[in-house]
Design an enzyme around this catalytic site. Sequence first.
Site, short mmCIF file in Angstrom:
data_model
loop_
_atom_site.label_atom_id
_atom_site.label_comp_id
_atom_site.label_asym_id
_atom_site.label_seq_id
_atom_site.Cartn_x
_atom_site.Cartn_y
_atom_site.Cartn_z
N CYS A 1 25.24 99.15 51.80
CA CYS A 1 24.96 100.02 52.96
C CYS A 1 24.77 99.16 54.21
O CYS A 1 24.07 98.15 54.17
CB CYS A 1 23.71 100.86 52.67
SG CYS A 1 23.35 102.00 54.02
N CYS B 1 17.24 99.28 56.34
CA CYS B 1 15.94 99.83 55.89
C CYS B 1 15.26 98.79 54.97
O CYS B 1 15.79 98.47 53.91
CB CYS B 1 16.16 101.14 55.15
SG CYS B 1 17.30 102.26 56.00
N CYS C 1 14.84 99.10 51.12
CA CYS C 1 15.92 99.64 50.30
C CYS C 1 16.77 98.58 49.58
O CYS C 1 17.35 97.69 50.20
CB CYS C 1 16.82 100.51 51.15
SG CYS C 1 18.07 101.35 50.14
N CYS D 1 20.53 116.36 42.70
CA CYS D 1 20.54 115.70 44.02
C CYS D 1 21.47 114.50 43.99
O CYS D 1 21.29 113.59 43.18
CB CYS D 1 19.16 115.18 44.39
SG CYS D 1 17.89 116.42 44.33
N CYS E 1 21.69 119.46 46.06
CA CYS E 1 21.07 118.72 47.15
C CYS E 1 21.89 117.45 47.37
O CYS E 1 22.41 116.88 46.40
CB CYS E 1 19.64 118.36 46.78
SG CYS E 1 18.83 117.32 48.01
N CYS F 1 15.07 119.04 53.12
CA CYS F 1 14.22 118.21 52.27
C CYS F 1 13.93 116.96 53.10
O CYS F 1 14.84 116.17 53.38
CB CYS F 1 14.96 117.85 50.98
SG CYS F 1 14.08 116.65 49.95
N ARG G 1 7.00 116.94 46.75
CA ARG G 1 7.51 116.22 45.57
C ARG G 1 6.82 114.88 45.37
O ARG G 1 6.79 114.04 46.28
CB ARG G 1 9.03 116.00 45.68
CG ARG G 1 9.56 115.25 44.44
CD ARG G 1 11.07 115.18 44.38
NE ARG G 1 11.64 116.51 44.48
CZ ARG G 1 12.56 116.86 45.37
NH1 ARG G 1 13.01 115.99 46.22
NH2 ARG G 1 13.02 118.08 45.39
N1 SAM Z 1 21.56 106.45 52.73
C1 SAM Z 1 20.98 107.73 52.94
C2 SAM Z 1 19.85 107.67 53.93
O1 SAM Z 1 19.09 106.71 53.91
O2 SAM Z 1 19.69 108.60 54.70
C3 SAM Z 1 20.55 108.43 51.68
C4 SAM Z 1 19.97 107.66 50.52
S1 SAM Z 1 18.43 106.83 50.80
C5 SAM Z 1 18.29 105.79 49.42
C6 SAM Z 1 17.24 108.13 50.58
C7 SAM Z 1 15.78 107.81 50.72
O3 SAM Z 1 15.32 107.11 49.57
C8 SAM Z 1 15.33 106.93 51.87
O4 SAM Z 1 15.27 107.62 53.08
C9 SAM Z 1 13.95 106.51 51.41
O5 SAM Z 1 12.99 107.43 51.86
C10 SAM Z 1 14.06 106.57 49.88
N2 SAM Z 1 13.97 105.20 49.31
C11 SAM Z 1 14.92 104.26 49.34
N3 SAM Z 1 14.49 103.11 48.76
C12 SAM Z 1 13.21 103.34 48.37
C13 SAM Z 1 12.23 102.54 47.72
N4 SAM Z 1 12.45 101.27 47.41
N5 SAM Z 1 11.03 103.09 47.45
C14 SAM Z 1 10.79 104.39 47.80
N6 SAM Z 1 11.68 105.18 48.41
C15 SAM Z 1 12.88 104.67 48.71
FE1 SF4 Z 2 21.28 102.64 53.43
FE2 SF4 Z 2 19.20 102.48 51.84
FE3 SF4 Z 2 18.82 102.87 54.43
FE4 SF4 Z 2 19.90 104.85 52.90
S1 SF4 Z 2 17.83 104.01 52.74
S2 SF4 Z 2 20.57 104.14 54.92
S3 SF4 Z 2 21.05 103.61 51.43
S4 SF4 Z 2 19.73 101.04 53.49
#
Ligand code: SAM
Ligand code: SF4
Length: 364
Positions: free
Chosen positions: A72, A76, A79, A116, A147, A207, A279
């Site tokens: 990606c 973040c 992530c 989802c 979802c 959500c 949730r």
């Molecule tokens: N890439 C898309 C986005 O970020 O909008 C969708 C998938 S992203 C993985 C969805 C959500 O997963 C993130 O917004 C975050 O809140 C949650 N998430 C991701 N990594 C995480 C982690 N290590 N621990 C807890 N929540 C996490």
């Molecule tokens: Fe990409 Fe992870 Fe951020 Fe979603 S949460 S935009 S998968 S880096």
Amino acid sequence: MLTAQSSVNQYSADGANGHTSLRNDWQVQEITDLFAMPFNDLLFRAQTVHRQHFDPNEVQVSTLLSIKTGACPEDCKYCPQSARYDTGLEVERLMKVKEVLAEAAAAKAAGASRFCMGAAWKNPRAKDMPYVLEMVREVKAMGLETCMTLGMLDNDQAQQLADAGLDYYNHNLDTSPEFYSSIITTRTYQDRLDTLTNVRDAGMKVCAGGIVGMGENLRDRVGLLQQLANMPIHPESVPINMLVKVEGTPLDQVEDLEPFDFVRTIAVARILMPQSHVRLSAGREEMNEQMQALCFMAGANSIFYGDRLLTTDNPTATKDRRLFEKLGIRPEKREDVSDEAHVGAIEHALQSAEDEQAFYNAGA
Ligand code: SAM
Ligand code: SF4
Ligand code: DTB
């Protein structure tokens, strides 16, 4: 669920029917005061609100599937799927529709009511849309709620997903506006709010939630919940994730959150958004059964069910079924679905999965 959010005026100022009124004007000080309540008082208040709107012994179960994994472009810090961090994750392209349907059929057979689908995208590209739309249509035909979480959506993409029958779109605010730039720099808080507006305007259920345990302070947890609770319509689903610390991400060494502060966050979310499903989301692998029971007591009434979240582990379905049994919790049933109507679509998905398997074996 006892009442439908759509039937209640969100602006009603009195609780004449004995139900907590929905509000969209929560002030920082009020929310801070809720967090500061003695733990037992806070849980009692949250459980009282919860019982006004929900059956306290029902928990909604959703199963997650990563339909496109890793690489990606976003940054973040929490992530494991960001291309910027070396987490050893295997990158996978967008799954075939058939493969997704086989996973959905298995989730349904295991007792999930919502499926989802998540993709590690900044936003879906035009060429991805026909595939994700097909996934929505076919998963829905199995009698599952649908979802997706695919990153940012423009108006048109939101409308296409809504037209295909997508029930919920997940897009998290993640944290407070103030802490946000310490966690993500590649998209703004306003970008996230805009996507949520597009989702709502297209007629889908929202959500939206966040993550705690990222090194934020109490004021940030207050700020996140204030943003969610003061939306014109509360998100129907509010995932509260506890950070899953993944080696290689910038947050992998962050200090553990005090567990009671996590439970308090759930309780305050329940009080602020009485009719939303709250949730108990990522992070359950690190929680013992007693902690999860406290979260249910605090008003959590939804979980991710199945051995995996997107890329990290979740408690096994067997473990969760055992926990539900010990606590006398039942999975929430959908009222509007008769399974007979969907047998054909489920059998079709399972048959395609078997054919696919035979094909792979034949080629091996
Ligand atoms: N890439 C898309 C986005 O970020 O909008 C969708 C998938 S992203 C993985 C969805 C959500 O997963 C993130 O917004 C975050 O809140 C949650 N998430 C991701 N990594 C995480 C982690 N290590 N621990 C807890 N929540 C996490
Ligand atoms: Fe990409 Fe992870 Fe951020 Fe979603 S949460 S935009 S998968 S880096
Ligand atoms: C949400 O709030 N939590 C889910 C879902 N929405 C998409 C994702 C949790 C991801 C945890 C880390 C992983 O498994 O990659």
